[in-house]
Each structure stands twice: as structure tokens, then as C-alpha cells.
Design a protein around this motif. Structure first.
Motif, PDB file in Angstrom:
ATOM      1  N   UNK A  92     -43.259 -69.254 -60.194  1.00 55.63           N
ATOM      2  CA  UNK A  92     -43.653 -69.659 -58.843  1.00 55.63           C
ATOM      3  C   UNK A  92     -43.182 -71.075 -58.585  1.00 55.63           C
ATOM      4  N   UNK A  93     -42.658 -71.287 -57.397  1.00 53.48           N
ATOM      5  CA  UNK A  93     -42.192 -72.602 -56.966  1.00 53.48           C
ATOM      6  C   UNK A  93     -42.941 -73.002 -55.708  1.00 53.48           C
ATOM      7  N   UNK A  94     -43.153 -74.301 -55.556  1.00 50.57           N
ATOM      8  CA  UNK A  94     -43.699 -74.835 -54.309  1.00 50.57           C
ATOM      9  C   UNK A  94     -43.135 -76.235 -54.106  1.00 50.57           C
ATOM     10  N   UNK A  95     -42.590 -76.462 -52.923  1.00 53.31           N
ATOM     11  CA  UNK A  95     -42.021 -77.754 -52.566  1.00 53.31           C
ATOM     12  C   UNK A  95     -42.626 -78.195 -51.245  1.00 53.31           C
ATOM     13  N   UNK A  96     -43.079 -79.449 -51.183  1.00 55.63           N
ATOM     14  CA  UNK A  96     -43.561 -79.950 -49.898  1.00 55.63           C
ATOM     15  C   UNK A  96     -42.349 -80.158 -48.986  1.00 55.63           C
ATOM     16  N   UNK A  97     -42.589 -80.074 -47.688  1.00 52.92           N
ATOM     17  CA  UNK A  97     -41.493 -80.265 -46.742  1.00 52.92           C
ATOM     18  C   UNK A  97     -40.921 -81.671 -46.867  1.00 52.92           C
ATOM     19  N   UNK A  98     -41.754 -82.642 -47.249  1.00 55.76           N
ATOM     20  CA  UNK A  98     -41.285 -84.018 -47.437  1.00 55.76           C
ATOM     21  C   UNK A  98     -40.360 -84.165 -48.645  1.00 55.76           C
ATOM     22  N   UNK A  99     -40.444 -83.246 -49.616  1.00 51.39           N
ATOM     23  CA  UNK A  99     -39.575 -83.280 -50.796  1.00 51.39           C
ATOM     24  C   UNK A  99     -38.170 -82.792 -50.501  1.00 51.39           C
ATOM     25  N   UNK A 100     -38.020 -82.071 -49.409  1.00 52.52           N
ATOM     26  CA  UNK A 100     -36.725 -81.474 -49.082  1.00 52.52           C
ATOM     27  C   UNK A 100     -35.691 -82.547 -48.757  1.00 52.52           C
ATOM     28  N   UNK A 101     -34.488 -82.325 -49.223  1.00 47.07           N
ATOM     29  CA  UNK A 101     -33.364 -83.201 -48.889  1.00 47.07           C
ATOM     30  C   UNK A 101     -33.006 -82.949 -47.427  1.00 47.07           C
ATOM     31  N   UNK A 102     -32.753 -84.002 -46.676  1.00 44.96           N
ATOM     32  CA  UNK A 102     -32.350 -83.893 -45.273  1.00 44.96           C
ATOM     33  C   UNK A 102     -30.853 -84.142 -45.176  1.00 44.96           C
ATOM     34  N   UNK A 103     -30.127 -83.197 -44.569  1.00 42.78           N
ATOM     35  CA  UNK A 103     -28.682 -83.347 -44.375  1.00 42.78           C
ATOM     36  C   UNK A 103     -28.392 -83.508 -42.894  1.00 42.78           C
ATOM     37  N   UNK A 104     -27.732 -84.620 -42.596  1.00 47.14           N
ATOM     38  CA  UNK A 104     -27.415 -85.023 -41.229  1.00 47.14           C
ATOM     39  C   UNK A 104     -28.702 -85.243 -40.444  1.00 47.14           C
ATOM     40  N   UNK A 105     -28.789 -84.725 -39.231  1.00 46.27           N
ATOM     41  CA  UNK A 105     -29.965 -84.973 -38.382  1.00 46.27           C
ATOM     42  C   UNK A 105     -30.547 -83.651 -37.877  1.00 46.27           C
ATOM     43  N   UNK A 106     -31.314 -82.960 -38.733  1.00 42.48           N
ATOM     44  CA  UNK A 106     -31.914 -81.702 -38.290  1.00 42.48           C
ATOM     45  C   UNK A 106     -32.775 -81.904 -37.043  1.00 42.48           C
TER      46      UNK A 106
END
Length: 141
Positions: A92-106
Motif C-alpha cells: 500500500x502506498x499513500x502520498x500527500x498532495x503536497x509531496x507530489x512533484x509539480x511540473x510547470x504550472x498546473x
């Protein structure tokens, strides 16, 4: 559930919470996609969680991408996380949205157009022996 995922096949034998898991063989395709008809608002959630079954430890990786195209910028705009395949069986995996890498300007978590998984690109070398089954991809509060 597994319907809507291109690049994966239904696996009724390997499953946890869905009626069937989504089997992804890196030896057959390096990409799995689920494109939504309308944007999905994920902004009220804190994290994304999912279960993955691996047939074997391959020490490969895959990238999970949440596409949020911003018409004001060039190139793809998205959030992503690289997931290791360093296990056998269910994990099982869980990642907070803040942990996600941001590419360009979503555009934002309120405007997710697709979920994509990639075994190639992103400094990865696909291992054709990697066989995964996804189940229960969900956003949590």
C-alpha cells in the motif's frame, strides 16, 4: 475501478477492493492512462492512496502523473510521484498532495484531467519483467 484504464487489462484474480485489479505488464506497454471526460476536483483531499501487487522485486520504478493542463503555459502541466518496485506481493502506498512533484504550472488539484502511469522517461529504464496489478486508487482526507 479498472474500466477506463488503457494499457492495463482486467485481472479478476488479483484484487483488493475493486471488482478486478488493473494488470500492467511493462514488457507489453510502458504507459497506462485513465482520461476523464470532465475534470475531476481533487482539491478537497489530502492524499492519494493505492495498492499495488508486484510479481517480483525488479528495483524498477514507475511515475504516477496527475494531469492538470494550464492553457496559459507551453508543455504538459502536472503533479507526479515516482514509485519504486522494490517489493513482492501487495504493498500500500499513500502520498500527500503536497509531496507530489509539480511540473510547470498546473491549473490545480481542482482540475485533474487524467491519471497516467509511465515506466519510461523520467530517468527510468523499463524492466520488461515488471508485472504489476493496481487496485483501489483513491483520494483520502
Amino acid at each position: 475501478d479498472v474500466s477506463g484504464w488503457s494499457g492495463a487489462v482486467m485481472d479478476p484474480y488479483r484484487k483488493r477492493s475493486w471488482p478486478a485489479g488493473a494488470r500492467w505488464s511493462h514488457g507489453k506497454t510502458h504507459a497506462v492512462d485513465n482520461v476523464f471526460t470532465d475534470p475531476v476536483d481533487c482539491s478537497r483531499f489530502k492524499s492519494v492512496a493505492f495498492d499495488v501487487y508486484s510479481e517480483r522485486v525488479t528495483d524498477s520504478t514507475f511515475v504516477m502523473i496527475f494531469s492538470s493542463e494550464n492553457e496559459a503555459t507551453e508543455g504538459p502541466d502536472y503533479y507526479s510521484v515516482k514509485v519504486p518496485v522494490d517489493f513482492k506481493g501487495w504493498k500500500s502506498f499513500e502520498y500527500t498532495l503536497n509531496e507530489m512533484r509539480t511540473s510547470r504550472k498546473p491549473k490545480g488539484w481542482h482540475f485533474i484531467r487524467s491519471v497516467k502511469m509511465r515506466a519510461n522517461g523520467y530517468s527510468q529504464n523499463p524492466d520488461p519483467s515488471t508485472e504489476l496489478v493496481f487496485d483501489g486508487i483513491r483520494f483520502t482526507r
